[in-house]
Design a protein around this motif. Structure first.
Motif, PDB file in Angstrom:
ATOM      1  N   HIS A 356       0.840  -1.203   0.000  1.00 25.00           N
ATOM      2  CA  HIS A 356       0.000   0.000   0.000  1.00 25.00           C
ATOM      3  C   HIS A 356       0.873   1.251   0.000  1.00 25.00           C
ATOM      4  O   HIS A 356       1.612   1.484   0.944  1.00 25.00           O
ATOM      5  CB  HIS A 356      -0.914  -0.041   1.242  1.00 25.00           C
ATOM      6  N   VAL A 357       0.783   2.022  -1.055  1.00 24.62           N
ATOM      7  CA  VAL A 357       1.402   3.349  -1.090  1.00 24.62           C
ATOM      8  C   VAL A 357       0.290   4.337  -0.752  1.00 24.62           C
ATOM      9  O   VAL A 357      -0.591   4.571  -1.563  1.00 24.62           O
ATOM     10  CB  VAL A 357       1.987   3.661  -2.486  1.00 24.62           C
ATOM     11  N   PRO A 358       0.301   4.873   0.474  1.00 21.38           N
ATOM     12  CA  PRO A 358      -0.865   5.652   0.901  1.00 21.38           C
ATOM     13  C   PRO A 358      -0.943   7.011   0.210  1.00 21.38           C
ATOM     14  O   PRO A 358       0.038   7.495  -0.344  1.00 21.38           O
ATOM     15  CB  PRO A 358      -0.647   5.826   2.400  1.00 21.38           C
ATOM     16  N   HIS A 362       3.074  12.066   4.087  1.00 28.05           N
ATOM     17  CA  HIS A 362       3.523  12.738   5.311  1.00 28.05           C
ATOM     18  C   HIS A 362       2.774  12.233   6.532  1.00 28.05           C
ATOM     19  O   HIS A 362       3.327  12.107   7.600  1.00 28.05           O
ATOM     20  CB  HIS A 362       3.332  14.256   5.191  1.00 28.05           C
ATOM     21  N   GLU A 364       0.917   9.275   6.618  1.00 32.71           N
ATOM     22  CA  GLU A 364       0.845   7.824   6.760  1.00 32.71           C
ATOM     23  C   GLU A 364       2.081   7.084   6.262  1.00 32.71           C
ATOM     24  O   GLU A 364       2.615   6.234   6.950  1.00 32.71           O
ATOM     25  CB  GLU A 364      -0.396   7.295   6.023  1.00 32.71           C
ATOM     26  N   GLY A 365       2.510   7.402   5.070  1.00 28.38           N
ATOM     27  CA  GLY A 365       3.521   6.575   4.424  1.00 28.38           C
ATOM     28  C   GLY A 365       4.907   6.649   5.034  1.00 28.38           C
ATOM     29  O   GLY A 365       5.687   5.715   4.932  1.00 28.38           O
ATOM     30  N   LEU A 366       5.198   7.773   5.667  1.00 24.58           N
ATOM     31  CA  LEU A 366       6.542   7.953   6.200  1.00 24.58           C
ATOM     32  C   LEU A 366       6.464   8.509   7.607  1.00 24.58           C
ATOM     33  O   LEU A 366       5.487   9.139   7.980  1.00 24.58           O
ATOM     34  CB  LEU A 366       7.320   8.970   5.346  1.00 24.58           C
ATOM     35  N   ILE A 367       7.541   8.276   8.377  1.00 24.47           N
ATOM     36  CA  ILE A 367       7.721   9.008   9.618  1.00 24.47           C
ATOM     37  C   ILE A 367       8.780  10.048   9.283  1.00 24.47           C
ATOM     38  O   ILE A 367       9.941   9.709   9.079  1.00 24.47           O
ATOM     39  CB  ILE A 367       8.215   8.082  10.742  1.00 24.47           C
ATOM     40  N   ASN A 375      12.665   4.271   7.671  1.00 22.25           N
ATOM     41  CA  ASN A 375      11.439   4.318   6.895  1.00 22.25           C
ATOM     42  C   ASN A 375      11.363   3.189   5.871  1.00 22.25           C
ATOM     43  O   ASN A 375      10.282   2.814   5.435  1.00 22.25           O
ATOM     44  CB  ASN A 375      11.336   5.662   6.163  1.00 22.25           C
ATOM     45  N   VAL A 377      11.730   0.141   6.147  1.00 22.39           N
ATOM     46  CA  VAL A 377      11.085  -1.099   6.590  1.00 22.39           C
ATOM     47  C   VAL A 377       9.764  -0.792   7.293  1.00 22.39           C
ATOM     48  O   VAL A 377       9.150  -1.677   7.884  1.00 22.39           O
ATOM     49  CB  VAL A 377      11.985  -1.914   7.550  1.00 22.39           C
ATOM     50  N   PHE A 378       9.339   0.452   7.201  1.00 22.97           N
ATOM     51  CA  PHE A 378       8.135   0.853   7.940  1.00 22.97           C
ATOM     52  C   PHE A 378       6.920   0.051   7.463  1.00 22.97           C
ATOM     53  O   PHE A 378       6.577   0.068   6.289  1.00 22.97           O
ATOM     54  CB  PHE A 378       7.896   2.349   7.752  1.00 22.97           C
ATOM     55  N   GLY A 379       6.301  -0.647   8.387  1.00 21.89           N
ATOM     56  CA  GLY A 379       5.184  -1.528   8.035  1.00 21.89           C
ATOM     57  C   GLY A 379       5.634  -2.972   7.897  1.00 21.89           C
ATOM     58  O   GLY A 379       4.851  -3.897   8.003  1.00 21.89           O
ATOM     59  N   VAL A 432       8.913   5.509  -0.491  1.00 17.48           N
ATOM     60  CA  VAL A 432       7.724   4.705  -0.206  1.00 17.48           C
ATOM     61  C   VAL A 432       7.536   3.646  -1.296  1.00 17.48           C
ATOM     62  O   VAL A 432       7.281   2.471  -1.005  1.00 17.48           O
ATOM     63  CB  VAL A 432       6.467   5.599  -0.119  1.00 17.48           C
ATOM     64  N   ARG A 435       9.983   0.805  -1.058  1.00 24.85           N
ATOM     65  CA  ARG A 435       9.616  -0.085   0.036  1.00 24.85           C
ATOM     66  C   ARG A 435       8.489  -1.018  -0.378  1.00 24.85           C
ATOM     67  O   ARG A 435       8.545  -2.219  -0.142  1.00 24.85           O
ATOM     68  CB  ARG A 435       9.188   0.768   1.234  1.00 24.85           C
ATOM     69  N   GLU A 436       7.467  -0.484  -1.010  1.00 18.34           N
ATOM     70  CA  GLU A 436       6.274  -1.282  -1.292  1.00 18.34           C
ATOM     71  C   GLU A 436       6.448  -2.151  -2.531  1.00 18.34           C
ATOM     72  O   GLU A 436       6.071  -3.318  -2.532  1.00 18.34           O
ATOM     73  CB  GLU A 436       5.058  -0.366  -1.459  1.00 18.34           C
TER      74      GLU A 436
ATOM     75  N   TYR B 227      11.193   0.733  18.194  1.00 11.92           N
ATOM     76  CA  TYR B 227      10.857   1.249  16.853  1.00 11.92           C
ATOM     77  C   TYR B 227       9.368   1.575  16.779  1.00 11.92           C
ATOM     78  O   TYR B 227       8.968   2.645  16.340  1.00 11.92           O
ATOM     79  CB  TYR B 227      11.239   0.191  15.818  1.00 11.92           C
ATOM     80  N   GLU B 234       5.791   9.570  16.856  1.00 12.41           N
ATOM     81  CA  GLU B 234       5.968  10.547  15.788  1.00 12.41           C
ATOM     82  C   GLU B 234       4.674  10.787  15.032  1.00 12.41           C
ATOM     83  O   GLU B 234       4.378  11.911  14.635  1.00 12.41           O
ATOM     84  CB  GLU B 234       7.051  10.066  14.814  1.00 12.41           C
ATOM     85  N   SER B 235       3.936   9.746  14.763  1.00 14.47           N
ATOM     86  CA  SER B 235       2.724   9.901  13.960  1.00 14.47           C
ATOM     87  C   SER B 235       1.787   8.728  14.181  1.00 14.47           C
ATOM     88  O   SER B 235       2.068   7.613  13.762  1.00 14.47           O
ATOM     89  CB  SER B 235       3.092   9.996  12.475  1.00 14.47           C
ATOM     90  N   SER B 237      -1.185   8.309  12.883  1.00 15.91           N
ATOM     91  CA  SER B 237      -1.829   7.861  11.640  1.00 15.91           C
ATOM     92  C   SER B 237      -0.876   6.956  10.862  1.00 15.91           C
ATOM     93  O   SER B 237      -1.310   5.956  10.282  1.00 15.91           O
ATOM     94  CB  SER B 237      -2.258   9.056  10.805  1.00 15.91           C
ATOM     95  N   ALA B 238       0.417   7.307  10.850  1.00 15.37           N
ATOM     96  CA  ALA B 238       1.374   6.466  10.145  1.00 15.37           C
ATOM     97  C   ALA B 238       1.500   5.119  10.851  1.00 15.37           C
ATOM     98  O   ALA B 238       1.610   4.085  10.199  1.00 15.37           O
ATOM     99  CB  ALA B 238       2.731   7.161  10.061  1.00 15.37           C
ATOM    100  N   TYR B 241      -1.274   2.964   9.813  1.00 21.84           N
ATOM    101  CA  TYR B 241      -1.037   2.500   8.445  1.00 21.84           C
ATOM    102  C   TYR B 241      -0.075   1.313   8.444  1.00 21.84           C
ATOM    103  O   TYR B 241      -0.230   0.371   7.677  1.00 21.84           O
ATOM    104  CB  TYR B 241      -0.477   3.647   7.599  1.00 21.84           C
ATOM    105  N   ALA B 242       0.937   1.389   9.323  1.00 23.39           N
ATOM    106  CA  ALA B 242       1.951   0.336   9.350  1.00 23.39           C
ATOM    107  C   ALA B 242       1.503  -0.890  10.132  1.00 23.39           C
ATOM    108  O   ALA B 242       2.225  -1.862  10.212  1.00 23.39           O
ATOM    109  CB  ALA B 242       3.247   0.888   9.942  1.00 23.39           C
ATOM    110  N   GLY B 243       0.305  -0.840  10.719  1.00 22.27           N
ATOM    111  CA  GLY B 243      -0.185  -1.990  11.457  1.00 22.27           C
ATOM    112  C   GLY B 243       0.299  -2.040  12.891  1.00 22.27           C
ATOM    113  O   GLY B 243       0.392  -3.108  13.473  1.00 22.27           O
TER     114      GLY B 243
END
Lengths: 527, 365
Positions: A356-358, A362, A364-367, A375, A377-379, A432, A435-436, B227, B234-235, B237-238, B241-243
């Protein structure tokens, strides 16, 4: 300073007969080490629509913020109507006759139209005289420029197009002669955008000067008289719109030739990957956001979801991404997914091969305050290959993989230790995507793939999406850019008010027909 | 966009803040007719000039490290745990209960048990506000403040009732068994031939605190849990999204936070008082907020900030003693430091940032 003003005046008087509405001379502005505006000079003639076009980060917004008194220029002068004017704050801009319509409206939601128009410009202690005056003006303007809005309606009950009109009315109530609009069509349907352009043309014909900031070439061609192009903080050209072409403008913006169309082979359709039936989402306020929609996507196919933002596309992505509850039936490879949230979350979706590329990288997709490598490996932070054991992460492995991915996706600068916030929009999106896409998913959900991304990176991102399709993966593309959906998707579904208004093959439809569907007009489009 | 180098952020700004606080404190002292230089001399001499002074300073430092870590971990999840005071008090209860329940033969056995119970009780006290925040949306700041009051009342009730030694006036428990005595610096350093004051309360807990700083660093920057905590902070909502499950992170982070606060009891209850007394925490829970803030939620920063506040506490006590400066004035000086380093951080930060930006420009960067 006084002498500079004097010479300025004389020069202006000596130049072309009617003084320009706005003239900027040698405007420079830096934010720390970043030079946002470099020695910018521009003349905007009275009674014209002047477009300012440029990629994101080219410095358009900074320039307009200087003009509206939000920032102070490091150097340079501003002339309004031939007279040097200092604009230290927005109050000064307003009294100089400048009105601004922001991308994100600045309206009080639970005030009426009238109250919003008057807010901040009330005359005297009592409100009633101002309101009466505003009501009279609103009636006049409505008749004259198609600027019709119900003065007593609450803002929260108005559509986006109407809200924008309120912003324009606010500026006109403050006697603005120069109207600056920042990306005004981003949130409008094509029909609403056309209406806005008719309003702008009317205002121009009445002698107002309009500055239109946009990154959409089509709008520039449609409505402006003159267009200035910005690139990397510099004004690279100012040309008459009638003497240029979209290709030429794009080249000026990017600094090299650009492919505006997506180059792709016909789709090789495989078996059905995703099937959605009767999907319903009710939000926290009890409003139905998705009203029983259904569609499918096959392997090797890009399904585009067109629509004005806020018509249920975000909810659809959230449900499929595993972090919003819904009812109905969604199956992946014929296997039904849990929609209640009881047995599934965003993690379990990823394990099933849905990447999922949201829409909003800013939020959701990244911190933004995490390094690029964190970032990357985020998710997927639970994947054993990123962990030494149950507790400790394997930072070395993540780091190495990040470097490889940054190379493959040409992320610049290729520095894994840089915070995500310090990359440009295009490079953030590449992080992003890297990653996806590199997870090699069965189904890729991708929202607004090129929002806030420079043209150069758009090409690259589109290529990556098409490449994934050609590997036989299913792709769900949500975009508010009609052009993008048309050129990228194989099949298009139009959403309006949580419903699917129609489905078209992209080879058999056009912007007009989709625009009608996006506005919720089924008959018009079918006819 | 680069605003200023890291060293300026972590060192220059706190030092500037501190200087301003000292200057204002000096003016305050002048106003009441005392010599600021002499006072500063007394504070430094009193806290670092003798092994007794060092012993006191490090004793306070130990307390502040624990509560600073408690605040710090919560901050990484963007939660403001004001409840360190109550959690540390409950930690004391846990330590007292287990140390009184068993006739401990030696501290090597008693310490692990005290760590376990102190941590558990502190965590348990943080659990309720955490649960209410995670599942019911009750604001953690409000609930943790309330829980400080509840903790104080509960401790008062227990110490004047069931836990009080019958026939004694003081609101305190019986003394812990001899075997639960933690080695003091005097006893620890004697084998190395170092003569350390017998009267200083610094004890083995200081080493446990240092260990906790290291554990904190590993937890936040090397583990998957860390982590997830940082991502959530930090966020949100993010994170969703990441579960990452927000409720789970809130509760786990607050449990860890409460446990750190609760661990303070091995220093003040087990190490120093060797019994549970009323109001044993003495505001250290609140100081932890300033320590974490000034230490930028990083173990090294937390250590240095805790040391600074240890110095202020010990030096402040000396000030009262030597110069007859009223206790309230000492509190003013301590409060000024907290105000400047914590609450007014931006006052100094902005101008310094501007200076650096001007320097970048001058260099043509």
């Amino acid at each position: 300073m006084a002498t500079a003003t004097e010479t300025g005046r004389q020069e202006t008087a000596a130049l072309a007969s009617p003084a320009p509405a706005i003239e900027l001379r040698g405007i420079s502005k830096a934010f720390g080490p970043v030079q946002a505006n470099k020695d910018i000079s521009i003349r905007v003639e009275k009674g014209t629509v002047h477009g300012i076009i440029g990629e994101n980060g080219a410095g358009k917004s900074t320039l307009m913020s200087i003009l509206y008194g939000f920032y102070k220029a490091d150097a340079g002068e501003i002339f309004i109507g031939g007279k040097e004017t200092l604009i230290p704050d927005s109050q000064a801009a307003i009294s100089a006759g400048i009105g601004m319509v922001f991308q994100h409206f600045k309206l009080v939601e639970n005030f009426t139209v009238l109250e919003n128009v008057v807010l901040g410009a009330e005359e005297g202690f009592r409100l009633t005289p101002s309101l009466r005056k505003a009501r009279k003006l609103l009636t006049e303007l409505a008749a004259e420029y198609e600027l019709n809005v119900d003065p007593d309606a609450l803002i929260e009950d108005l559509s986006v197009g109407h809200r924008q009109r309120v912003e324009i009315l606010k500026a006109l109530y403050r006697k603005a002669d120069i109207l600056i609009l920042d990306e005004p069509t981003g949130v409008l349907t094509p029909a609403e955008a056309d209406h806005l352009f008719r309003i702008l043309e009317g205002l121009r014909d009445a002698g107002k000067t309009i500055i239109l900031i946009t990154h959409k070439l089509r709008e520039i061609m449609d409505i402006t008289d003159t267009v200035s192009v910005m690139r990397r903080g510099e004004m690279t050209a100012t040309v008459k719109t009638s003497e240029t072409s979209p290709e030429h403008l794009a080249e000026l913006m990017v600094g090299r030739k650009v492919l505006l169309r997506v180059d792709k082979k016909p789709a090789q359709l495989g078996k059905e990957i995703l099937k959605v039936e009767n999907l319903r989402v009710v939000d926290e306020q009890g409003v139905e956001r998705l009203k029983g929609i259904g569609f499918n996507i096959r392997a090797g196919e890009i399904l585009g979801i067109a629509g004005v933002s806020g018509n249920g596309q975000s909810e659809l992505l959230e449900v499929l991404g595993g972090y919003a509850e819904a009812t109905g039936k969604v199956s992946l490879h014929g296997e039904e997914l849990d929609l209640s949230g009881a047995e599934s979350d965003a993690q379990s979706r990823r394990l099933k091969g849905i990447a999922h590329v949201p829409e909003d990288r800013h939020e959701e997709g990244l911190i933004l305050n995490f390094h690029a490598w964190e970032n990357m490996v985020f998710g997927y932070q639970n994947d054993p290959k990123y962990n030494k054991n149950k507790i400790l992460m394997d930072n070395k492995a993540i780091w190495d993989e990040t470097q490889a991915k940054m190379d493959r996706f040409d992320v610049r600068p290729p520095n894994p230790r840089l915070n995500a916030a310090n990359f440009s929009g295009g490079n953030q999106q590449k992080i992003v995507l890297a990653r996806e896409i590199e997870r090699n998913p069965e189904l890729l959900l991708i929202g607004q793939p090129t929002r806030g991304v420079d043209i150069g990176a758009i090409e690259f991102i589109h290529q990556q999406i098409v490449e994934l399709r050609d590997q036989g993966k299913a792709i769900l593309l949500v975009s508010v850019e009609l052009e993008e959906v048309l050129s990228l998707a194989d099949r298009i579904v139009v959403m309006f008010d949580g419903q699917i208004m129609g489905e078209r093959l992209s080879s058999e439809t056009d912007e007009r027909e989709l625009g009608m569907l996006m506005a919720g007009m089924k008959q018009g489009a079918d006819a | 966009m680069k605003k200023m180098p890291r060293w300026a952020d972590v060192a220059l700004i706190p030092i500037l803040n501190l200087l301003i606080a000292f200057i204002i404190s000096g003016l305050v002292l002048l106003a009441i007719g005392k010599d600021p230089w002499a006072a500063l001399g007394t504070m430094i001499d009193g806290s670092f000039g003798s092994s007794r002074g060092v012993g006191y300073t490090l004793y306070y430092t130990t307390n502040f490290i624990f509560t600073g870590l408690a605040m710090g971990i919560a901050s990484h999840a963007r939660m403001f745990n004001i409840g360190g005071e109550g959690q540390a008090a409950l930690g004391g209860l846990g330590v007292a209960l287990i140390l009184l329940a068993v006739p401990w033969p030696h501290w090597t056995l008693a310490l692990p048990a005290a760590i376990l119970f102190g941590g558990l009780f502190g965590a348990a006290w943080a659990f309720i506000p955490a649960y209410l925040q995670a599942k019911r949306g009750s604001h953690i700041v409000i609930t943790t403040i309330m829980f400080n009051f509840i903790a104080a009342s509960l401790m008062g009730y227990l110490l004047t009732g069931v836990l009080k030694v019958p026939g004694k006036m003081a609101a305190e428990t019986a003394k812990f068994p001899e075997g639960a005595h933690l080695p003091t610096f005097h006893e620890m350093l004697a084998p190395f031939g170092i003569e350390f004051s017998k009267h200083a309360p610094a004890n083995l807990s200081f080493l446990v605190a240092l260990l906790c700083l290291y554990v904190f660093w590993i937890l936040v920057w090397r583990t998957r849990l860390g982590y997830n905590i940082r991502a959530f902070g930090e966020s949100e909502s993010a994170a969703v999204y990441a579960g990452i499950n927000p409720a789970k992170i809130i509760i786990i982070t607050m449990l860890i936070s409460g446990a750190f606060a609760g661990l303070m009891a091995i220093n003040n209850v087990m190490g120093e008082a060797e019994r549970l007394i009323h109001n044993a925490v003495e505001g250290a829970g609140f100081i932890g907020i300033a320590v974490a803030l000034m230490g930028r939620n990083h173990p090294i920063g937390i250590f240095l900030a805790a040391l600074l506040f240890g110095f202020l506490w010990q030096g402040g006590a000396e000030l009262q003693f030597e110069h007859q400066i009223p206790r309230e004035m000492v509190t003013v000086i301590q409060a000024l430091v907290i105000l400047l380093t914590g609450a007014l951080d931006n006052m100094v930060r902005r101008p310094v940032e501007k200076l650096f930006i001007m320097r970048y420009k001058a260099k043509g960067l």
